[in-house]
Design an enzyme around this catalytic site. Structure first.
Site, PDB file in Angstrom:
ATOM      1  N   SER A 181       0.830  -1.215   0.000  1.00 49.39           N
ATOM      2  CA  SER A 181       0.000   0.000   0.000  1.00 49.39           C
ATOM      3  C   SER A 181       0.857   1.255   0.000  1.00 49.39           C
ATOM      4  CB  SER A 181      -0.927  -0.011   1.216  1.00 49.39           C
ATOM      5  OG  SER A 181      -0.191  -0.187   2.411  1.00 49.39           O
ATOM      6  N   ASN A 193      -2.287  -2.588  13.200  1.00 49.06           N
ATOM      7  CA  ASN A 193      -3.748  -2.438  13.115  1.00 49.06           C
ATOM      8  C   ASN A 193      -4.253  -1.199  13.849  1.00 49.06           C
ATOM      9  OD1 ASN A 193      -3.503  -4.810  11.760  1.00 49.06           O
ATOM     10  ND2 ASN A 193      -4.405  -6.109  13.345  1.00 49.06           N
ATOM     11  N   THR A 211     -39.909  25.599 -10.833  1.00 44.97           N
ATOM     12  CA  THR A 211     -40.199  24.248 -10.355  1.00 44.97           C
ATOM     13  C   THR A 211     -40.386  23.447 -11.640  1.00 44.97           C
ATOM     14  OG1 THR A 211     -42.580  24.622 -10.291  1.00 44.97           O
ATOM     15  CG2 THR A 211     -41.385  25.062  -8.254  1.00 44.97           C
ATOM     16  N   HIS A 212     -39.966  22.204 -11.629  1.00 48.82           N
ATOM     17  CA  HIS A 212     -39.986  21.372 -12.852  1.00 48.82           C
ATOM     18  C   HIS A 212     -39.184  22.018 -13.990  1.00 48.82           C
ATOM     19  CE1 HIS A 212     -43.536  19.321 -10.999  1.00 48.82           C
ATOM     20  NE2 HIS A 212     -43.791  20.558 -10.583  1.00 48.82           N
ATOM     21  N   SER A 232     -13.220  26.678 -27.561  1.00 46.58           N
ATOM     22  CA  SER A 232     -13.252  25.457 -28.343  1.00 46.58           C
ATOM     23  C   SER A 232     -12.192  25.577 -29.429  1.00 46.58           C
ATOM     24  CB  SER A 232     -14.639  25.295 -28.974  1.00 46.58           C
ATOM     25  OG  SER A 232     -14.529  24.529 -30.158  1.00 46.58           O
ATOM     26  N   LYS A 273     -17.375  29.799 -28.888  1.00 45.62           N
ATOM     27  CA  LYS A 273     -17.720  29.080 -27.664  1.00 45.62           C
ATOM     28  C   LYS A 273     -16.986  29.569 -26.430  1.00 45.62           C
ATOM     29  CE  LYS A 273     -19.248  25.186 -27.532  1.00 45.62           C
ATOM     30  NZ  LYS A 273     -20.003  24.006 -27.828  1.00 45.62           N
ATOM     31  N   ASN A 303     -16.871  27.602 -22.970  1.00 44.83           N
ATOM     32  CA  ASN A 303     -17.399  26.403 -22.312  1.00 44.83           C
ATOM     33  C   ASN A 303     -17.193  26.460 -20.799  1.00 44.83           C
ATOM     34  OD1 ASN A 303     -18.213  25.251 -24.742  1.00 44.83           O
ATOM     35  ND2 ASN A 303     -16.183  24.372 -25.099  1.00 44.83           N
ATOM     36  N   GLU A 313     -18.761  21.949 -15.282  1.00 46.23           N
ATOM     37  CA  GLU A 313     -19.071  20.577 -15.709  1.00 46.23           C
ATOM     38  C   GLU A 313     -18.295  19.563 -14.874  1.00 46.23           C
ATOM     39  OE1 GLU A 313     -19.395  20.342 -20.287  1.00 46.23           O
ATOM     40  OE2 GLU A 313     -18.311  22.191 -19.881  1.00 46.23           O
ATOM     41  N   TYR A 355      -9.591  -6.831  12.478  1.00 43.65           N
ATOM     42  CA  TYR A 355      -8.992  -6.294  11.261  1.00 43.65           C
ATOM     43  C   TYR A 355      -8.940  -7.357  10.172  1.00 43.65           C
ATOM     44  CZ  TYR A 355      -5.531  -4.435   8.002  1.00 43.65           C
ATOM     45  OH  TYR A 355      -4.892  -4.009   6.868  1.00 43.65           O
ATOM     46  N   GLN A 402      -7.486  -2.251   4.014  1.00 46.22           N
ATOM     47  CA  GLN A 402      -6.464  -1.427   3.363  1.00 46.22           C
ATOM     48  C   GLN A 402      -7.067  -0.690   2.158  1.00 46.22           C
ATOM     49  OE1 GLN A 402      -2.278  -2.744   3.100  1.00 46.22           O
ATOM     50  NE2 GLN A 402      -2.656  -2.962   0.908  1.00 46.22           N
ATOM     51  N   LYS A 451      -8.254   3.350   1.678  1.00 47.52           N
ATOM     52  CA  LYS A 451      -7.427   4.550   1.524  1.00 47.52           C
ATOM     53  C   LYS A 451      -7.590   5.312   0.222  1.00 47.52           C
ATOM     54  CE  LYS A 451      -4.288   2.916   4.854  1.00 47.52           C
ATOM     55  NZ  LYS A 451      -5.136   1.677   4.977  1.00 47.52           N
TER      56      LYS A 451
HETATM   57  N1  ARG Z   1      -1.238  -1.361   5.265  1.00 49.39           N
HETATM   58  C1  ARG Z   1      -2.179  -1.898   6.174  1.00 49.39           C
HETATM   59  C2  ARG Z   1      -3.540  -1.203   6.001  1.00 49.39           C
HETATM   60  O1  ARG Z   1      -3.560  -0.186   5.436  1.00 49.39           O
HETATM   61  C3  ARG Z   1      -1.715  -1.701   7.580  1.00 49.39           C
HETATM   62  C4  ARG Z   1      -2.249  -2.691   8.556  1.00 49.39           C
HETATM   63  C5  ARG Z   1      -1.691  -4.039   8.275  1.00 49.39           C
HETATM   64  N2  ARG Z   1      -2.010  -4.977   9.308  1.00 49.39           N
HETATM   65  C6  ARG Z   1      -1.838  -6.261   9.148  1.00 49.39           C
HETATM   66  N3  ARG Z   1      -2.161  -7.026  10.127  1.00 49.39           N
HETATM   67  N4  ARG Z   1      -1.381  -6.770   8.056  1.00 49.39           N
HETATM   68  O2  ARG Z   1      -4.576  -1.686   6.400  1.00 49.39           O
END
Ligand code: ARG
Length: 459
Positions: free
Chosen positions: A24, A111, A156-157, A278, A284, A286, A291, A318, A323, A326
């Site tokens: 990660s 964890n 409205t609408h 454009s 144009k 834009n 958007e 956990y 993971q 993220k």
């Molecule tokens: N990179 C892991 C995560 O983002 C960290 C925790 C990993 N824990 C484990 N027991 N492998 O969740």
């Protein structure tokens, strides 16, 4: 070679593809500041609790600070084989400090570490989103004050309904943003319990002081259940849910800007700074930024849905599935920040075309309700009957291709003989909006007062 952080029982290293799916570091390296903050709080507490000798604490603290400097300076080398930010920092710490670095991980686990890091990141981000939303509210309130009496059609609408003022329309978004900010703050308040010290899942036998680490990191208190501490991602879900609702608001405003800047509407003009040309059609302008604000709600809502699906059905505590919290969270909250900034810029530069708006406000029989209300108020007609009389007059005017105010008194009296000259006063859009003085209504005085109050409140 087996992993040097956890490879004790492994004879060989992971398969190439295992390393790729497992790592990660590519995205969690942005948690470096939070990870080091957490480690500094943890090691200080280990020292105070007499779990680590003072010289190890001092060495680890100094080492963590040099790691932080290297990361800030951009000289730190992130390696995929070290998997994630937690092991990358610790591995470099070991190179700098030597074997004492290995004591940092006493009474904690990745964890509780990752849960703490993520909470710190989400908390910081919620705080800055709150500020950005306030900036947008400020820009909208200023525009509202300036255009408290600029009439425009209310829809409205997407059909012309009743005239409103441009300022009133702006203040509608100020209210939405106020609720968004409330949700950011609610999420922050519920998030603010510290998971550090829950260790892998069961707590620890070391005499740690979780209240001390919680306080050092700005949390209100430690989390109360070690399993929940490491299994919980509600804080990310809540932040994403609040972000999604905010993104929906921004997308509605963005859509209005797209429609309003079209040649057919021509209600407002965006500055050159927020439009693009454009490459083939020279005429144009834009509204690309609007958007994209409209579109980015998609990835923000997608991140919420994605994480809900990751979390559903996960057994305690956990699992590596988590993971996956993220990238979506980082991406979505960053996208929202960009949308808020872009909309603030657009609002600051925006110029409503007052004449076009006034003309449009008067078209489509937008003051028909004012006529019906006049019949009720002045002649004592029941509203339903007034509605019927007005409907007939709209029919007459529309057959002639004229506005209600262009009908003669004789024509009006054909539908209701007691109508007098006085009725013409309510048929103009200016009078219509000025009469909407009920609390929260569109009357320019109301709008001015509310815009002023917001500007004071926002500081
Ligand atoms: N990179 C892991 C995560 O983002 C960290 C925790 C990993 N824990 C484990 N027991 N492998 O969740």
């Amino acid at each position: 070679m087996s992993n040097r952080m956890w490879g004790g029982r492994f004879a060989s290293g992971p398969a190439e593809i295992m390393e790729e799916i497992n790592a990660s570091i590519g995205f969690d390296k942005r948690l470096a500041p939070q990870d080091i903050r957490g480690s500094l709080a943890h090691v200080a507490m280990l020292g105070q609790a007499g779990i680590l000798p003072a010289e190890d604490v001092a060495a680890i603290e100094a080492g963590l600070k040099s790691v932080r400097d290297e990361i800030e300076a951009g000289t730190f080398v992130f390696k995929r084989e070290l998997e994630d930010i937690h092991m990358s920092v610790e591995s470099r710490l070991t190179e700098i400090v030597g074997p004492a670095a290995g004591r940092l991980h006493t009474a904690r686990s990745r964890n509780d570490q990752v849960a703490t890091d993520m909470k710190l990141w989400v908390r910081d981000t919620l705080d800055s989103l709150d500020q950005q939303a306030a900036d947008l509210q400020r820009a909208l309130s200023q525009t509202a004050l300036k255009h408290a009496a600029t009439v425009m059609p209310g829809f409205t609408h997407l059909q012309s309904a009743q005239p409103v003022t441009f300022g009133h329309h702006c203040l509608a978004y100020v209210e939405m943003l106020a609720r968004d900010r409330g949700r950011f703050r609610d999420a922050r308040a519920r998030l603010n319990e510290c998971p550090l010290g829950a260790a892998a899942l069961a707590g620890t036998s070391f005499p740690i002081d979780r209240h001390a680490t919680a306080a050092a990191l700005g949390f209100d208190r430690p989390t109360a259940n070690s399993l929940d501490s490491v299994a919980d991602r509600d804080f990310a879900l809540e932040a994403l849910a609040a972000a999604s609702i905010c993104a929906v608001h921004l997308s509605r405003f963005a859509e209005e800007l797209v429609v309003w800047t079209s040649a057919q509407f021509n209600f407002v003009r965006l500055s050159d700074g927020f439009t693009t040309g454009s490459s083939i059609m020279p005429q144009k302008r834009n509204p690309d930024a609007a958007e994209l604000v409209r579109a980015k709600s998609g990835r923000i809502i997608g991140a919420l849905t994605g994480l809900l699906i990751v979390m559903k059905g996960l057994p305690l505590a956990y699992s590596k599935d988590m993971q996956e919290d993220k990238e979506g969270t980082f991406d979505a909250l960053q996208a929202l920040s960009l949308c808020l900034a872009a909309l603030t810029g657009m609002v600051q530069d925006l110029e409503p075309n007052a004449e076009v708006l006034a003309r449009a406000a008067g078209s489509g029989y937008a003051t028909a309700t004012d006529l019906a209300d006049w019949l009720v108020r002045e002649l004592g007609l029941p509203f339903r009957q007034a509605h019927h009389v007005t409907g007939r007059l709209v029919g007459v005017a529309s057959a002639k291709g004229v506005g209600l105010e262009e009908l003669s008194l004789a024509e009006l009296q054909e539908a209701e003989p007691r109508i007098t000259d006085a009725v013409y006063a309510v048929l103009g859009v200016g009078n219509s909006v000025a009469s909407r003085t009920s609390y929260g209504g569109t009357a320019p005085d109301n709008v001015r007062r509310q815009a002023q109050a917001w500007i004071e409140r926002l500081g």
